[in-house]
Design a protein around this motif. Structure first.
Motif, PDB file in Angstrom:
ATOM      1  N   THR A  65       0.842  -1.202   0.000  1.00 11.27           N
ATOM      2  CA  THR A  65       0.000   0.000   0.000  1.00 11.27           C
ATOM      3  C   THR A  65       0.874   1.249   0.000  1.00 11.27           C
ATOM      4  O   THR A  65       2.069   1.205   0.305  1.00 11.27           O
ATOM      5  CB  THR A  65      -0.912   0.026   1.243  1.00 11.27           C
ATOM      6  OG1 THR A  65      -0.090   0.107   2.416  1.00 11.27           O
ATOM      7  CG2 THR A  65      -1.781  -1.226   1.295  1.00 11.27           C
ATOM      8  N   GLN A  66       0.239   2.391  -0.333  1.00  9.18           N
ATOM      9  CA  GLN A  66       0.955   3.664  -0.328  1.00  9.18           C
ATOM     10  C   GLN A  66       1.379   4.054   1.079  1.00  9.18           C
ATOM     11  O   GLN A  66       2.442   4.639   1.299  1.00  9.18           O
ATOM     12  CB  GLN A  66       0.059   4.758  -0.945  1.00  9.18           C
ATOM     13  CG  GLN A  66       0.745   6.101  -1.085  1.00  9.18           C
ATOM     14  CD  GLN A  66       1.966   6.022  -2.007  1.00  9.18           C
ATOM     15  OE1 GLN A  66       1.925   5.369  -3.056  1.00  9.18           O
ATOM     16  NE2 GLN A  66       3.057   6.680  -1.618  1.00  9.18           N
ATOM     17  N   LEU A  72       7.935   3.680   5.298  1.00  2.74           N
ATOM     18  CA  LEU A  72       9.337   3.327   5.106  1.00  2.74           C
ATOM     19  C   LEU A  72      10.186   4.562   4.803  1.00  2.74           C
ATOM     20  O   LEU A  72      11.280   4.743   5.348  1.00  2.74           O
ATOM     21  CB  LEU A  72       9.471   2.318   3.972  1.00  2.74           C
ATOM     22  CG  LEU A  72       9.019   0.880   4.229  1.00  2.74           C
ATOM     23  CD1 LEU A  72       9.330   0.003   3.017  1.00  2.74           C
ATOM     24  CD2 LEU A  72       9.663   0.297   5.471  1.00  2.74           C
ATOM     25  N   ALA A  73       9.672   5.406   3.928  1.00  2.89           N
ATOM     26  CA  ALA A  73      10.417   6.598   3.545  1.00  2.89           C
ATOM     27  C   ALA A  73      10.604   7.538   4.740  1.00  2.89           C
ATOM     28  O   ALA A  73      11.672   8.144   4.921  1.00  2.89           O
ATOM     29  CB  ALA A  73       9.702   7.308   2.401  1.00  2.89           C
ATOM     30  N   TRP A  78      13.876   0.081   5.007  1.00  3.65           N
ATOM     31  CA  TRP A  78      13.673  -0.711   3.794  1.00  3.65           C
ATOM     32  C   TRP A  78      13.039  -2.041   4.171  1.00  3.65           C
ATOM     33  O   TRP A  78      12.994  -2.410   5.350  1.00  3.65           O
ATOM     34  CB  TRP A  78      14.986  -0.936   3.052  1.00  3.65           C
ATOM     35  CG  TRP A  78      16.106  -1.518   3.911  1.00  3.65           C
ATOM     36  CD1 TRP A  78      17.009  -0.841   4.620  1.00  3.65           C
ATOM     37  CD2 TRP A  78      16.367  -2.917   4.116  1.00  3.65           C
ATOM     38  NE1 TRP A  78      17.847  -1.685   5.282  1.00  3.65           N
ATOM     39  CE2 TRP A  78      17.475  -2.983   4.974  1.00  3.65           C
ATOM     40  CE3 TRP A  78      15.791  -4.102   3.643  1.00  3.65           C
ATOM     41  CZ2 TRP A  78      18.015  -4.195   5.407  1.00  3.65           C
ATOM     42  CZ3 TRP A  78      16.331  -5.304   4.064  1.00  3.65           C
ATOM     43  CH2 TRP A  78      17.437  -5.359   4.944  1.00  3.65           C
ATOM     44  N   ALA A  79      12.529  -2.793   3.184  1.00 12.81           N
ATOM     45  CA  ALA A  79      11.830  -4.054   3.452  1.00 12.81           C
ATOM     46  C   ALA A  79      12.102  -5.039   2.321  1.00 12.81           C
ATOM     47  O   ALA A  79      12.395  -4.650   1.176  1.00 12.81           O
ATOM     48  CB  ALA A  79      10.333  -3.802   3.598  1.00 12.81           C
ATOM     49  N   MET A  80      12.000  -6.346   2.664  1.00  7.82           N
ATOM     50  CA  MET A  80      12.107  -7.411   1.637  1.00  7.82           C
ATOM     51  C   MET A  80      11.301  -8.608   2.102  1.00  7.82           C
ATOM     52  O   MET A  80      11.002  -8.753   3.304  1.00  7.82           O
ATOM     53  CB  MET A  80      13.552  -7.794   1.407  1.00  7.82           C
ATOM     54  CG  MET A  80      14.237  -8.494   2.570  1.00  7.82           C
ATOM     55  SD  MET A  80      15.945  -8.978   2.171  1.00  7.82           S
ATOM     56  CE  MET A  80      16.473  -9.697   3.728  1.00  7.82           C
ATOM     57  N   ASP A  91      11.037  -6.569  -2.764  1.00  9.32           N
ATOM     58  CA  ASP A  91      11.753  -5.640  -1.867  1.00  9.32           C
ATOM     59  C   ASP A  91      11.343  -4.218  -2.191  1.00  9.32           C
ATOM     60  O   ASP A  91      10.819  -3.935  -3.282  1.00  9.32           O
ATOM     61  CB  ASP A  91      13.262  -5.815  -2.026  1.00  9.32           C
ATOM     62  CG  ASP A  91      13.764  -5.328  -3.378  1.00  9.32           C
ATOM     63  OD1 ASP A  91      14.109  -4.133  -3.464  1.00  9.32           O
ATOM     64  OD2 ASP A  91      13.783  -6.154  -4.323  1.00  9.32           O
ATOM     65  N   GLU A  92      11.609  -3.330  -1.257  1.00  7.84           N
ATOM     66  CA  GLU A  92      11.336  -1.898  -1.447  1.00  7.84           C
ATOM     67  C   GLU A  92      12.380  -1.118  -0.643  1.00  7.84           C
ATOM     68  O   GLU A  92      12.573  -1.375   0.547  1.00  7.84           O
ATOM     69  CB  GLU A  92       9.928  -1.522  -0.977  1.00  7.84           C
ATOM     70  CG  GLU A  92       9.607  -0.057  -1.265  1.00  7.84           C
ATOM     71  CD  GLU A  92       8.132   0.263  -1.113  1.00  7.84           C
ATOM     72  OE1 GLU A  92       7.793   1.454  -0.913  1.00  7.84           O
ATOM     73  OE2 GLU A  92       7.306  -0.665  -1.196  1.00  7.84           O
TER      74      GLU A  92
END
Length: 456
Positions: A65-66, A72-73, A78-80, A91-92
Motif C-alpha cells: 500500500t501507499q 518506510l520513507a 527498507w523491506a524485503m 523488496d522496497e
C-alpha cells in the motif's frame, strides 16, 4: 518524659518523617520520569506486524500500500520478502549492497540481530519471511540471557543493599542525634533553672562550651539583678518604717487633740490616712517581691474559708470602716464544712486587698459581699461590690497572666495595681485560679478558686 526528652523525640520523629518523605518523593519522581520518557520517546521499531499486513500476495503478485511506502520513507527504512528457499521475491528501498538470496544459516543469523550491519526485524508472512531493515548504526541491539537464580539474586541483592543503606543512615542519624542531645540537654536544663530564678552552673567543655559559658554568665547577671532589686525593696521597706511610724504617731496625736482647730485636726487626719496607705503599699510591694522570688515560705495549715472571711470582715468593721460601705458574708451550711489548706496570713492579706480595692476605688461608698461556695473539688470565694466597676480594656489587663503594678485607668491614674497583683500571686502560691469580671448592673466581681482539702 521530660521536656528535653520530648524535644528530641519530636526532633527524631520529624527527621524520620522527612527521610520517609524524601524516599517517597524520589520514588514518585522516578516513576514520573520513566512514564514521561516512555510517552515522549519514539519506538525505534516500526509496527512490523501492521506493516506486514500492508504487503499482500495475490496470484503470485506482491503489492504494498501507499501508506507502507510512506512509512518506510519517513523512517529511512527498507523491506524485503524471502520465500522458503531464501530468495528475495519482493523488496522496497532495499540497499544495493545486500544479496538477493540467503541460506538458512544466514537467515538464522540475521533474524534476531543484524544483516551486514543493518539492524533488522522479521515477521512471518503468508508469502514467506517479511524483513524490515534500518540504516547502519541507527539501532543498537543487545542479547541478554541469565538463569532464574541469577534473576532472583539481581532483585534481592539491590533490595538488601538498599535496606542496609537505610539502616546505616538511621544508625548514623541516631548517633548524631544522641551527640546533639548530650550537648544541648544541659543548656535546656539550664534555661529551665534560670526560669525558676536559680543559679546556673553548666560545664565549660564540649562542643557547645561557649554557649554554656555565656549561659552561666547570663545566669549570674540575672541573679545579681534580682538580688539587687530584692535588697533594694527590702532596704526601702525597712528604712521607711521609722519615718512612717513617726508621721502616723504625730498625725494621730494632732487629729485627736481637741484643743486644736478643727481644720488642723482634719488635715492631720488626711496625713494619717495617706501615711497608712503608703505603709500598706510598701508592705504589699515587699510581700509581692518575696513571693515573686520565692523568698516568702508558705506555712500551710487547714483553714475554714468561711471563718477566714468572717475574721477579715470583722477586722475591717472594728478598724472603723466608713458607714457608706456595707460588708456582707454569704455562706450556706455546706460552705461551713469546706476546709482548704493554705497560709492563713497570705489568705487574710488576699481578702483584705480585695476589700480594700473596692473601698479605695469607690469613694462614694458601695456594698461589698463575700460569697463562699464549692464547685466539685474547688472552693469558690467571690468578692463582689456594687461600685463603678472597670472598663473592658482594664478588665482584659486584670485577667492577663501578669498584672503590672502600674496598671492605669482611662484618666492615666493608678488603678487596681499592686494590691491585685499581690492577690494573683497569693492565689498562684495556693495553686488556685482567679477571674475578674464586671458585676451586673455595675461593680467588680472577683472569683477565686482554691483546691478543697476535705469537707467536715
Amino acid at each position: 518524659m521530660t521536656a528535653v526528652q520530648r524535644f528530641f523525640r519530636k526532633y527524631f520523629l520529624s527527621t524520620m518523617g522527612i527521610l520517609l518523605l524524601f524516599l517517597v518523593v524520589n520514588v514518585v519522581l522516578g516513576c514520573v520520569i520513566v512514564i514521561t520518557a516512555a510517552n515522549n520517546s519514539e519506538d525505534s521499531r516500526l509496527p512490523i506486524r501492521k506493516l506486514a499486513g500492508m504487503v499482500t500476495a495475490t496470484d503470485g503478485k506482491i503489492t504494498a500500500t501507499q501508506e507502507f511506502s510512506d512509512t518506510l520513507a519517513k523512517n529511512n527504512a527498507w523491506a524485503m520478502l524471502l520465500n522458503d528457499s531464501g530468495t528475495v521475491i519482493w523488496d522496497e528501498r532495499m540497499p544495493d549492497d545486500l544479496p538477493r538470496s540467503y541460506t538458512v544459516t544466514q537467515i538464522a543469523q540475521f533474524s534476531r540481530w543484524y544483516l551486514q550491519d543493518y539492524p533488522v526485524y522479521v515477521w512471518e508472512h503468508p508469502a514467506g519471511l517479511f524483513v524490515i531493515g534500518y540504516p547502519k548504526d541507527s539501532i543498537v541491539k543487545y542479547a541478554y540471557s541469565t538463569s532464574a537464580e541469577a534473576v532472583v539474586a539481581e532483585i534481592v541483592g539491590p533490595a538488601i543493599l538498599f535496606a542496609a543503606n537505610i539502616l546505616l543512615m538511621l544508625i548514623l542519624f541516631w548517633r548524631n542525634t544522641h551527640k546533639v542531645e548530650k550537648a544541648v540537654k544541659p543548656i535546656l536544663t539550664g534555661i529551665g533553672t534560670m526560669a525558676q530564678g536559680k543559679l546556673v552552673v553548666l560545664p565549660k567543655r564540649g562542643e557547645l562550651a561557649e554557649i554554656n559559658t555565656e549561659l552561666n554568665r547570663a545566669g549570674e547577671q540575672l541573679q545579681k539583678k534580682d538580688l539587687a532589686r530584692s535588697e533594694w525593696i527590702n532596704g526601702i521597706s525597712h528604712d521607711i518604717r521609722t519615718p512612717l511610724s513617726i508621721i502616723l504617731g504625730y498625725a494621730g496625736e494632732i487629729e485627736d487633740d481637741n484643743t486644736l482647730p478643727s481644720e488642723t485636726q482634719t488635715q492631720a487626719g488626711m496625713i494619717r490616712r495617706q501615711a497608712e496607705k503608703l505603709r500598706r503599699l510598701v508592705a504589699d510591694l515587699n510581700l509581692a517581691s518575696k513571693l515573686e522570688y520565692s523568698m516568702q515560705p508558705a506555712t500551710k495549715t487547714l483553714i475554714s474559708p468561711v471563718e477566714l472571711a468572717r475574721q477579715v470582715m470583722s477586722d475591717f468593721i472594728n478598724n472603723g470602716l466608713k458607714k457608706r460601705f456595707a460588708l456582707e458574708l454569704r455562706a450556706d451550711a455546706a460552705a461551713e464544712k469546706i476546709i482548704i489548706e493554705g497560709d492563713n496570713a497570705l489568705l487574710v492579706r488576699m481578702l483584705e486587698n480585695l476589700i480594700q480595692n473596692s473601698v479605695s476605688h469607690n469613694p462614694d461608698g458601695c456594698n461589698i459581699s463575700i460569697t463562699v461556695g464549692a464547685d466539685e473539688n474547688t472552693c469558690m470565694i467571690k468578692v463582689e461590690d456594687t461600685g463603678s466597676g472597670v472598663s473592658e480594656p482594664l478588665l482584659k489587663k486584670l485577667n492577663q497572666a501578669e498584672i503590672s503594678p502600674s496598671t492605669q485607668n482611662e484618666k492615666g491614674e493608678a488603678a487596681h495595681g499592686m494590691g491585685l497583683k499581690l492577690v494573683k500571686q497569693i492565689t498562684k502560691v495556693h495553686q488556685g485560679k482567679i477571674i475578674f469580671s464586671n458585676a451586673y448592673p455595675h461593680g467588680l466581681t472577683v472569683i477565686i478558686g482554691l483546691p478543697i482539702h476535705n469537707r467536715i
